[in-house]
Design a protein around this motif. Sequence first.
Motif, PDB file in Angstrom:
ATOM      1  N   GLU A  46      -5.700 -13.284  -3.302  1.00 27.65           N
ATOM      2  CA  GLU A  46      -4.358 -13.759  -3.661  1.00 27.65           C
ATOM      3  C   GLU A  46      -3.536 -12.622  -4.269  1.00 27.65           C
ATOM      4  N   LYS A  47      -4.183 -11.839  -5.122  1.00 26.65           N
ATOM      5  CA  LYS A  47      -3.487 -10.696  -5.724  1.00 26.65           C
ATOM      6  C   LYS A  47      -3.116  -9.669  -4.656  1.00 26.65           C
ATOM      7  N   ALA A  48      -4.008  -9.488  -3.687  1.00 23.49           N
ATOM      8  CA  ALA A  48      -3.738  -8.543  -2.597  1.00 23.49           C
ATOM      9  C   ALA A  48      -2.516  -8.984  -1.800  1.00 23.49           C
ATOM     10  N   GLN A  49      -2.401 -10.288  -1.553  1.00 20.85           N
ATOM     11  CA  GLN A  49      -1.239 -10.778  -0.813  1.00 20.85           C
ATOM     12  C   GLN A  49       0.050 -10.530  -1.603  1.00 20.85           C
ATOM     13  N   GLU A  50      -0.002 -10.771  -2.924  1.00 18.88           N
ATOM     14  CA  GLU A  50       1.187 -10.518  -3.742  1.00 18.88           C
ATOM     15  C   GLU A  50       1.549  -9.032  -3.732  1.00 18.88           C
ATOM     16  N   GLN A  51       0.537  -8.178  -3.736  1.00 16.78           N
ATOM     17  CA  GLN A  51       0.809  -6.739  -3.672  1.00 16.78           C
ATOM     18  C   GLN A  51       1.387  -6.352  -2.320  1.00 16.78           C
ATOM     19  N   ALA A  52       0.921  -7.016  -1.259  1.00 17.58           N
ATOM     20  CA  ALA A  52       1.471  -6.744   0.069  1.00 17.58           C
ATOM     21  C   ALA A  52       2.941  -7.170   0.136  1.00 17.58           C
ATOM     22  N   ILE A  53       3.265  -8.281  -0.517  1.00 14.44           N
ATOM     23  CA  ILE A  53       4.668  -8.722  -0.592  1.00 14.44           C
ATOM     24  C   ILE A  53       5.490  -7.679  -1.341  1.00 14.44           C
ATOM     25  N   GLY A  54       4.949  -7.224  -2.479  1.00 12.52           N
ATOM     26  CA  GLY A  54       5.641  -6.211  -3.260  1.00 12.52           C
ATOM     27  C   GLY A  54       5.845  -4.930  -2.469  1.00 12.52           C
ATOM     28  N   ALA A  55       4.830  -4.533  -1.703  1.00  8.95           N
ATOM     29  CA  ALA A  55       4.931  -3.309  -0.905  1.00  8.95           C
ATOM     30  C   ALA A  55       6.039  -3.440   0.139  1.00  8.95           C
ATOM     31  N   LYS A  56       6.129  -4.612   0.759  1.00  3.66           N
ATOM     32  CA  LYS A  56       7.167  -4.830   1.775  1.00  3.66           C
ATOM     33  C   LYS A  56       8.562  -4.740   1.157  1.00  3.66           C
ATOM     34  N   LEU A  57       8.697  -5.335  -0.034  1.00  3.25           N
ATOM     35  CA  LEU A  57       9.985  -5.277  -0.726  1.00  3.25           C
ATOM     36  C   LEU A  57      10.327  -3.851  -1.142  1.00  3.25           C
ATOM     37  N   LEU A  58       9.313  -3.103  -1.568  1.00  2.06           N
ATOM     38  CA  LEU A  58       9.539  -1.712  -1.964  1.00  2.06           C
ATOM     39  C   LEU A  58       9.962  -0.863  -0.777  1.00  2.06           C
ATOM     40  N   PHE A  59       9.298  -1.063   0.354  1.00  3.64           N
ATOM     41  CA  PHE A  59       9.670  -0.305   1.556  1.00  3.64           C
ATOM     42  C   PHE A  59      11.115  -0.596   1.946  1.00  3.64           C
ATOM     43  N   ALA A  60      11.477  -1.884   1.867  1.00  3.48           N
ATOM     44  CA  ALA A  60      12.845  -2.255   2.234  1.00  3.48           C
ATOM     45  C   ALA A  60      13.854  -1.635   1.267  1.00  3.48           C
ATOM     46  N   ARG A  61      13.540  -1.658  -0.027  1.00  3.19           N
ATOM     47  CA  ARG A  61      14.460  -1.094  -1.023  1.00  3.19           C
ATOM     48  C   ARG A  61      14.565   0.417  -0.883  1.00  3.19           C
ATOM     49  N   ALA A  62      13.429   1.072  -0.648  1.00  3.73           N
ATOM     50  CA  ALA A  62      13.437   2.533  -0.484  1.00  3.73           C
ATOM     51  C   ALA A  62      14.264   2.931   0.737  1.00  3.73           C
ATOM     52  N   GLU A  63      14.187   2.110   1.786  1.00  3.12           N
ATOM     53  CA  GLU A  63      14.956   2.407   2.991  1.00  3.12           C
ATOM     54  C   GLU A  63      16.456   2.222   2.727  1.00  3.12           C
ATOM     55  N   GLN A  64      16.796   1.213   1.932  1.00  4.48           N
ATOM     56  CA  GLN A  64      18.199   0.981   1.585  1.00  4.48           C
ATOM     57  C   GLN A  64      18.781   2.166   0.802  1.00  4.48           C
ATOM     58  N   LEU A  65      17.979   2.672  -0.138  1.00  4.88           N
ATOM     59  CA  LEU A  65      18.459   3.769  -0.985  1.00  4.88           C
ATOM     60  C   LEU A  65      18.469   5.103  -0.250  1.00  4.88           C
ATOM     61  N   ASP A  66      17.673   5.182   0.839  1.00  2.98           N
ATOM     62  CA  ASP A  66      17.566   6.419   1.627  1.00  2.98           C
ATOM     63  C   ASP A  66      17.249   7.613   0.722  1.00  2.98           C
ATOM     64  N   LEU A  67      16.187   7.462  -0.069  1.00  6.69           N
ATOM     65  CA  LEU A  67      15.789   8.520  -1.006  1.00  6.69           C
ATOM     66  C   LEU A  67      15.398   9.779  -0.235  1.00  6.69           C
ATOM     67  N   PRO A  68      15.731  10.950  -0.770  1.00  8.57           N
ATOM     68  CA  PRO A  68      15.424  12.208  -0.065  1.00  8.57           C
ATOM     69  C   PRO A  68      13.914  12.427   0.069  1.00  8.57           C
ATOM     70  N   VAL A  69      13.517  13.054   1.163  1.00  6.95           N
ATOM     71  CA  VAL A  69      12.112  13.331   1.428  1.00  6.95           C
ATOM     72  C   VAL A  69      11.928  14.834   1.624  1.00  6.95           C
ATOM     73  N   ASP A  70      10.919  15.370   0.963  1.00 10.46           N
ATOM     74  CA  ASP A  70      10.598  16.788   1.097  1.00 10.46           C
ATOM     75  C   ASP A  70       9.816  16.999   2.396  1.00 10.46           C
ATOM     76  N   GLU A  71      10.415  17.695   3.344  1.00  3.97           N
ATOM     77  CA  GLU A  71       9.755  17.909   4.638  1.00  3.97           C
ATOM     78  C   GLU A  71       8.453  18.688   4.484  1.00  3.97           C
ATOM     79  N   LYS A  72       8.379  19.542   3.475  1.00  2.13           N
ATOM     80  CA  LYS A  72       7.142  20.290   3.242  1.00  2.13           C
ATOM     81  C   LYS A  72       6.007  19.339   2.866  1.00  2.13           C
ATOM     82  N   ALA A  73       6.344  18.271   2.136  1.00  3.00           N
ATOM     83  CA  ALA A  73       5.329  17.273   1.779  1.00  3.00           C
ATOM     84  C   ALA A  73       4.828  16.548   3.022  1.00  3.00           C
ATOM     85  N   ILE A  74       5.747  16.260   3.957  1.00  2.00           N
ATOM     86  CA  ILE A  74       5.354  15.625   5.215  1.00  2.00           C
ATOM     87  C   ILE A  74       4.458  16.566   6.016  1.00  2.00           C
ATOM     88  N   ASP A  75       4.845  17.845   6.076  1.00  2.00           N
ATOM     89  CA  ASP A  75       4.035  18.843   6.792  1.00  2.00           C
ATOM     90  C   ASP A  75       2.619  18.886   6.227  1.00  2.00           C
TER      91      ASP A  75
END
Length: 300
Positions: A46-75
């Motif tokens: 049950e806790k895992a499901q709530e965390q999965a819900i939270g993760a989905k909301l976080l991904f959506a919020r992060a996408e809305q804010l379009d926070l900068p990403v360090d390409e070197k970190a991706i590399d």
Amino acid sequence: MKQAIVNGEPISREAVQFELDRLVKFYLGHGMSQDEIRKNLDKLAEKAQEQAIGAKLLFARAEQLDLPVDEKAIDAQVANVIQQVGGRDNFVKALAQQKISEDDFRKELAKGCRVDALVQQACRGVAEPTEQEVADYYAAHQKDFVTQPQVLAQHILVKTEGMDAADKAQALEKIKEIRARIVANTDPGEVGQAFAREAGEHSDCPSGQQGGSLGWFGPGMMVPEFDKASFAMKCGEVSDVIETQFGYHIILKTDEKAGGPQTLVDVADQVRDLLRHEARGRAMDAFVGELRDKAKIEYK
């Protein structure tokens, strides 16, 4: 457990399982036993499901804010994955099997980096646990900080699953002959070498390729017959033939550790990590709670 739907999008079972695996790994690393995990599995799910819900909301919020990403970190992350899978050729094959391009893979990594940045923002004001808080937590939970006894052992397995009586008799004779060849050595070092050699040549367990090594294990991690024999044996001893649901085994016990209470010095880092995790968790709960208030969440 009902499936959660967030803003019209279902939370996949894979997402919940991912969070559950992370929770189990975390709590096993912070003192919770296998038995406690099993007893609390429904609550953890049950806790895992709530965390999965939270993760989905976080991904959506992060996408809305379009926070900068360090390409070197991706590399660096891509390079790490390439190393883990054994080189670029394997990496390209893995992407092809998943039907995803490297560019799309990098975009997914970028999403994760944006969420990480969002989490850092949400936890910016969380203070590190003090030494007094660590000591107080240990004092209040001292009974929980006890190590279980452990055994270091090797084994050889001759499988009997699905065999009739005649084939099982042959399997028993085979493992008896293997044992006889091993114990014919009188020098302890030679016994170990002989055991590893026989495991590599005759064991039906994949561990045979590592000389039959099972690494360290605690009570309850093996099937009952194997578990009982392993802890009853003396170090350096080769067991008699043991039958389990998998077949016939012989065990070489090479080392053991006694269980017992752990001191504050032993567990200070573990407690500090747990308190830090809990404090950051409270901050994230508050942050995700705000996101949840604005979201439509259903359970069907």
